[in-house]
Design a protein around this motif. Structure first.
Motif, PDB file in Angstrom:
ATOM      1  N   ARG A   1      44.120 -25.728  93.557  1.00 15.77           N
ATOM      2  CA  ARG A   1      44.019 -26.514  94.788  1.00 15.77           C
ATOM      3  C   ARG A   1      42.840 -26.148  95.682  1.00 15.77           C
ATOM      4  NH1 ARG A   1      49.924 -28.305  96.824  1.00 15.77           N
ATOM      5  NH2 ARG A   1      50.929 -28.520  94.803  1.00 15.77           N
ATOM      6  N   ILE A   2      42.364 -24.903  95.576  1.00 13.82           N
ATOM      7  CA  ILE A   2      41.338 -24.460  96.528  1.00 13.82           C
ATOM      8  C   ILE A   2      40.132 -23.819  95.849  1.00 13.82           C
ATOM      9  CG2 ILE A   2      40.872 -22.969  98.519  1.00 13.82           C
ATOM     10  CD1 ILE A   2      43.900 -23.192  99.163  1.00 13.82           C
ATOM     11  N   PHE A   3      40.364 -22.771  95.060  1.00 11.85           N
ATOM     12  CA  PHE A   3      39.241 -22.017  94.508  1.00 11.85           C
ATOM     13  C   PHE A   3      38.330 -22.893  93.651  1.00 11.85           C
ATOM     14  CE2 PHE A   3      42.099 -17.958  94.399  1.00 11.85           C
ATOM     15  CZ  PHE A   3      42.174 -17.985  95.785  1.00 11.85           C
ATOM     16  N   SER A   4      38.931 -23.690  92.775  1.00 17.96           N
ATOM     17  CA  SER A   4      38.128 -24.547  91.903  1.00 17.96           C
ATOM     18  C   SER A   4      37.404 -25.653  92.671  1.00 17.96           C
ATOM     19  CB  SER A   4      39.007 -25.140  90.797  1.00 17.96           C
ATOM     20  OG  SER A   4      38.240 -25.937  89.924  1.00 17.96           O
ATOM     21  N   PRO A   5      38.100 -26.411  93.551  1.00 14.99           N
ATOM     22  CA  PRO A   5      37.387 -27.451  94.319  1.00 14.99           C
ATOM     23  C   PRO A   5      36.254 -26.904  95.178  1.00 14.99           C
ATOM     24  CG  PRO A   5      39.750 -27.807  94.439  1.00 14.99           C
ATOM     25  CD  PRO A   5      39.557 -26.475  93.786  1.00 14.99           C
ATOM     26  N   LEU A   6      36.409 -25.685  95.705  1.00 14.01           N
ATOM     27  CA  LEU A   6      35.378 -25.108  96.571  1.00 14.01           C
ATOM     28  C   LEU A   6      34.363 -24.261  95.800  1.00 14.01           C
ATOM     29  CD1 LEU A   6      37.436 -24.131  99.756  1.00 14.01           C
ATOM     30  CD2 LEU A   6      35.900 -26.080  99.421  1.00 14.01           C
ATOM     31  N   GLY A   7      34.553 -24.125  94.500  1.00 13.07           N
ATOM     32  CA  GLY A   7      33.589 -23.398  93.686  1.00 13.07           C
ATOM     33  C   GLY A   7      33.650 -21.893  93.823  1.00 13.07           C
ATOM     34  N   TYR A   8      34.812 -21.343  94.201  1.00  8.70           N
ATOM     35  CA  TYR A   8      34.936 -19.890  94.312  1.00  8.70           C
ATOM     36  C   TYR A   8      34.839 -19.260  92.922  1.00  8.70           C
ATOM     37  CZ  TYR A   8      36.807 -20.217  99.136  1.00  8.70           C
ATOM     38  OH  TYR A   8      36.974 -20.450 100.477  1.00  8.70           O
ATOM     39  N   LYS A   9      33.925 -18.327  92.769  1.00 12.61           N
ATOM     40  CA  LYS A   9      33.740 -17.601  91.510  1.00 12.61           C
ATOM     41  C   LYS A   9      33.946 -16.102  91.682  1.00 12.61           C
ATOM     42  CE  LYS A   9      32.214 -21.350  89.341  1.00 12.61           C
ATOM     43  NZ  LYS A   9      33.030 -22.030  88.312  1.00 12.61           N
ATOM     44  N   GLU A  10      34.138 -15.663  92.924  1.00 10.32           N
ATOM     45  CA  GLU A  10      34.192 -14.228  93.217  1.00 10.32           C
ATOM     46  C   GLU A  10      35.466 -13.859  93.985  1.00 10.32           C
ATOM     47  OE1 GLU A  10      29.319 -13.948  93.513  1.00 10.32           O
ATOM     48  OE2 GLU A  10      30.516 -14.156  95.329  1.00 10.32           O
ATOM     49  N   THR A  11      36.544 -14.574  93.645  1.00 14.23           N
ATOM     50  CA  THR A  11      37.867 -14.309  94.219  1.00 14.23           C
ATOM     51  C   THR A  11      38.864 -14.298  93.073  1.00 14.23           C
ATOM     52  OG1 THR A  11      37.309 -15.449  96.292  1.00 14.23           O
ATOM     53  CG2 THR A  11      39.645 -15.130  95.818  1.00 14.23           C
ATOM     54  N   ALA A  12      39.399 -13.118  92.730  1.00 15.50           N
ATOM     55  CA  ALA A  12      40.307 -13.047  91.584  1.00 15.50           C
ATOM     56  C   ALA A  12      41.126 -11.767  91.605  1.00 15.50           C
ATOM     57  CB  ALA A  12      39.529 -13.141  90.272  1.00 15.50           C
TER      58      ALA A  12
ATOM     59  N   GLU B   1      50.522  -7.832  92.348  1.00 19.80           N
ATOM     60  CA  GLU B   1      49.937  -6.513  92.571  1.00 19.80           C
ATOM     61  C   GLU B   1      48.781  -6.585  93.547  1.00 19.80           C
ATOM     62  OE1 GLU B   1      49.901  -3.911  88.821  1.00 19.80           O
ATOM     63  OE2 GLU B   1      49.794  -5.945  88.010  1.00 19.80           O
ATOM     64  N   SER B   2      48.402  -5.416  94.043  1.00 20.59           N
ATOM     65  CA  SER B   2      47.324  -5.338  95.034  1.00 20.59           C
ATOM     66  C   SER B   2      45.978  -5.176  94.335  1.00 20.59           C
ATOM     67  CB  SER B   2      47.579  -4.157  95.976  1.00 20.59           C
ATOM     68  OG  SER B   2      46.616  -4.125  96.999  1.00 20.59           O
ATOM     69  N   ASN B   3      45.598  -6.192  93.565  1.00 18.81           N
ATOM     70  CA  ASN B   3      44.359  -6.114  92.792  1.00 18.81           C
ATOM     71  C   ASN B   3      43.425  -7.300  93.043  1.00 18.81           C
ATOM     72  OD1 ASN B   3      46.301  -7.732  91.482  1.00 18.81           O
ATOM     73  ND2 ASN B   3      45.415  -7.401  89.465  1.00 18.81           N
ATOM     74  N   LEU B   4      43.578  -7.933  94.217  1.00 14.75           N
ATOM     75  CA  LEU B   4      42.687  -9.041  94.567  1.00 14.75           C
ATOM     76  C   LEU B   4      41.329  -8.500  94.999  1.00 14.75           C
ATOM     77  CD1 LEU B   4      42.054 -12.021  95.125  1.00 14.75           C
ATOM     78  CD2 LEU B   4      43.081 -11.732  97.385  1.00 14.75           C
ATOM     79  N   HIS B   5      40.296  -8.966  94.327  1.00 11.75           N
ATOM     80  CA  HIS B   5      38.918  -8.595  94.662  1.00 11.75           C
ATOM     81  C   HIS B   5      38.171  -9.843  95.117  1.00 11.75           C
ATOM     82  CE1 HIS B   5      40.110  -5.101  92.327  1.00 11.75           C
ATOM     83  NE2 HIS B   5      39.006  -4.476  92.699  1.00 11.75           N
ATOM     84  N   VAL B   6      37.425  -9.712  96.208  1.00 10.72           N
ATOM     85  CA  VAL B   6      36.727 -10.849  96.803  1.00 10.72           C
ATOM     86  C   VAL B   6      35.352 -10.399  97.284  1.00 10.72           C
ATOM     87  CG1 VAL B   6      36.876 -12.717  98.500  1.00 10.72           C
ATOM     88  CG2 VAL B   6      38.972 -11.661  97.651  1.00 10.72           C
ATOM     89  N   SER B   7      34.351 -11.241  97.083  1.00  7.28           N
ATOM     90  CA  SER B   7      33.045 -10.957  97.681  1.00  7.28           C
ATOM     91  C   SER B   7      33.128 -11.216  99.175  1.00  7.28           C
ATOM     92  CB  SER B   7      31.962 -11.830  97.043  1.00  7.28           C
ATOM     93  OG  SER B   7      32.157 -13.199  97.396  1.00  7.28           O
ATOM     94  N   ALA B   8      32.255 -10.576  99.924  1.00  2.00           N
ATOM     95  CA  ALA B   8      32.269 -10.764 101.375  1.00  2.00           C
ATOM     96  C   ALA B   8      31.998 -12.219 101.739  1.00  2.00           C
ATOM     97  CB  ALA B   8      31.238  -9.844 102.021  1.00  2.00           C
ATOM     98  N   ARG B   9      31.136 -12.878 100.962  1.00  2.00           N
ATOM     99  CA  ARG B   9      30.833 -14.285 101.246  1.00  2.00           C
ATOM    100  C   ARG B   9      32.054 -15.173 101.081  1.00  2.00           C
ATOM    101  NH1 ARG B   9      24.986 -16.648  99.388  1.00  2.00           N
ATOM    102  NH2 ARG B   9      23.747 -15.605 101.005  1.00  2.00           N
ATOM    103  N   GLU B  10      32.776 -14.990  99.978  1.00  2.00           N
ATOM    104  CA  GLU B  10      33.945 -15.844  99.755  1.00  2.00           C
ATOM    105  C   GLU B  10      35.105 -15.472 100.667  1.00  2.00           C
ATOM    106  OE1 GLU B  10      34.988 -16.449  95.648  1.00  2.00           O
ATOM    107  OE2 GLU B  10      33.089 -17.475  95.237  1.00  2.00           O
ATOM    108  N   PHE B  11      35.161 -14.208 101.085  1.00  2.00           N
ATOM    109  CA  PHE B  11      36.162 -13.799 102.073  1.00  2.00           C
ATOM    110  C   PHE B  11      35.904 -14.543 103.386  1.00  2.00           C
ATOM    111  CE2 PHE B  11      38.314  -9.965 104.264  1.00  2.00           C
ATOM    112  CZ  PHE B  11      39.575 -10.358 103.850  1.00  2.00           C
ATOM    113  N   ALA B  12      34.644 -14.606 103.787  1.00  2.00           N
ATOM    114  CA  ALA B  12      34.283 -15.340 105.008  1.00  2.00           C
ATOM    115  C   ALA B  12      34.562 -16.834 104.847  1.00  2.00           C
ATOM    116  CB  ALA B  12      32.816 -15.101 105.345  1.00  2.00           C
ATOM    117  N   GLN B  13      34.281 -17.373 103.670  1.00  2.00           N
ATOM    118  CA  GLN B  13      34.544 -18.789 103.421  1.00  2.00           C
ATOM    119  C   GLN B  13      36.034 -19.096 103.472  1.00  2.00           C
ATOM    120  OE1 GLN B  13      32.566 -19.670  99.697  1.00  2.00           O
ATOM    121  NE2 GLN B  13      30.573 -19.048 100.507  1.00  2.00           N
TER     122      GLN B  13
END
Length: 338
Positions: free
Chosen positions: A162-173, A205-217
């Motif tokens: 619903r969100i990551f794919s439509p917005l092109g998130y590649k650094e949130t997983a 689990e607490s294993n979500l990794h996000v780039s600072a850019r995608e965190f801000a987005q």
């Protein structure tokens, strides 16, 4: 860069050094435009570690609750959860009915549920639901598993579609394997940092990794109430469920207020992580490894701050970590209120 932002960068770097982090990042969006993009340090405290860049992905620890919160808001909006005031006993048949009592979904997402878990995994009640506030992990696991049952897919799967794919998130997983883009976490400054990975990527689990850019987005998606570049990616009502105050009315005014896991600024309280100079309606999520995502709608501002050490701000001049969390958000508010 505007000189007024240098104070925030200096603050972030000072805390980085005093907390023995090896990495930091600070991104600020104002009116959809990036006005600060700052990276410092390296992926670990080992010699020769890769430098932090815009591609570096930090473990955001408990800040992942904001992602779960949006999934819960979807479930409410779409009627899979009829009401936040539905009794939890109607959704969690695996739990003892007397233990759950009159606890509701609202209590679970606002840390007012009163449940805790001992070292043997036995769930017990600390206080009656709605009669207090305590930051525990059992409610996060319960709601993560509930979303999986309601949608027949995991929280990460739901959000990706619903969100990551439509917005092109590649650094949130939710990461289970090592890779060079992941920032390691320091637990002890005298020991080498390690990867903080999970056994699964189902969101439990607490294993979500996000780039600072995608965190801000991610923060900007909430600021813009789901509308990005004229397209309504997430229904406005879903964002509002997640980011408006959903807490029960407490007897004590010391307790912080929450939306769907987000901390929300109402009347500043003693236990709030948000500074008293931050305007009403702002919302924030934090994690034990140092990430902070602060959204201030009144100023159209999103701030993403990253570190890579567990238990930041402890022992600095003997002050409580809440002081430093509030100080940073107050500094942000002061910067944009001028």
């Amino acid at each position: 860069m505007d000189n007024r932002y240098q104070k925030l960068i200096s603050w972030v770097e000072d805390i980085k050094d005093r907390n023995h982090c090896s990495a930091s990042a600070l991104l600020i969006l104002k009116n959809d435009e990036m006005v600060v993009e700052h990276y410092s340090g390296s992926h670990s405290n080992a010699e020769g570690a890769l430098p932090i860049t815009q591609c570096s992905q930090f473990n955001v620890a408990s800040a992942r609750k904001s992602y779960l919160g949006l999934a819960v808001a979807y479930a409410v909006h779409e009627g899979k959860i009829k009401s936040l005031d539905d009794y939890a006993v109607n959704y969690f048949e695996e739990f003892d009915k007397e233990l759950l009592g009159r606890m509701t979904i609202r209590h679970l997402i606002t840390h007012s549920h009163g449940l805790n878990e001992d070292e043997n995994g036995t769930v017990y009640r600390e206080f009656n639901a709605g009669q207090g506030w305590a930051y525990r992990g059992i409610n996060v696991l319960m709601m993560t598993q509930l979303i999986k049952r309601l949608y027949n897919q995991s929280v990460p799967g739901l959000l990706h579609t619903r969100i990551f794919s439509p917005l092109g998130y590649k650094e949130t997983a939710w990461q289970t394997d090592e890779n060079e883009k992941l920032v390691k976490v320091i637990c002890n400054p005298n020991e080498e940092a390690t990867f903080t990975l999970g056994h699964s990527n189902d969101g439990t689990e607490s294993n979500l990794h996000v780039s600072a850019r995608e965190f801000a987005q991610w923060g900007n998606l909430h600021l813009r109430k789901g509308n990005i570049d004229g397209e309504q990616i997430v229904p406005k009502e879903v964002i509002e469920i997640a980011t408006q105050v959903q807490s029960p009315v407490y007897k004590s005014e010391e307790n912080p207020l929450n939306g769907a896991f987000w901390y929300v600024q109402g009347t500043p309280s003693l236990k709030s992580e948000i500074g008293d100079r931050v305007p009403k309606g702002a919302f924030q999520i934090i994690g034990v490894t140092g990430p902070t995502l602060l959204v201030i709608p009144e100023y159209n501002v999103v701030v993403a701050k990253m570190y890579n050490k567990r238990y930041n701000y402890e022992g600095i001049n003997g002050e409580n970590y809440l002081y430093y969390l509030r100080e940073f958000s107050n500094l942000v508010a002061d910067t944009f209120s001028e």
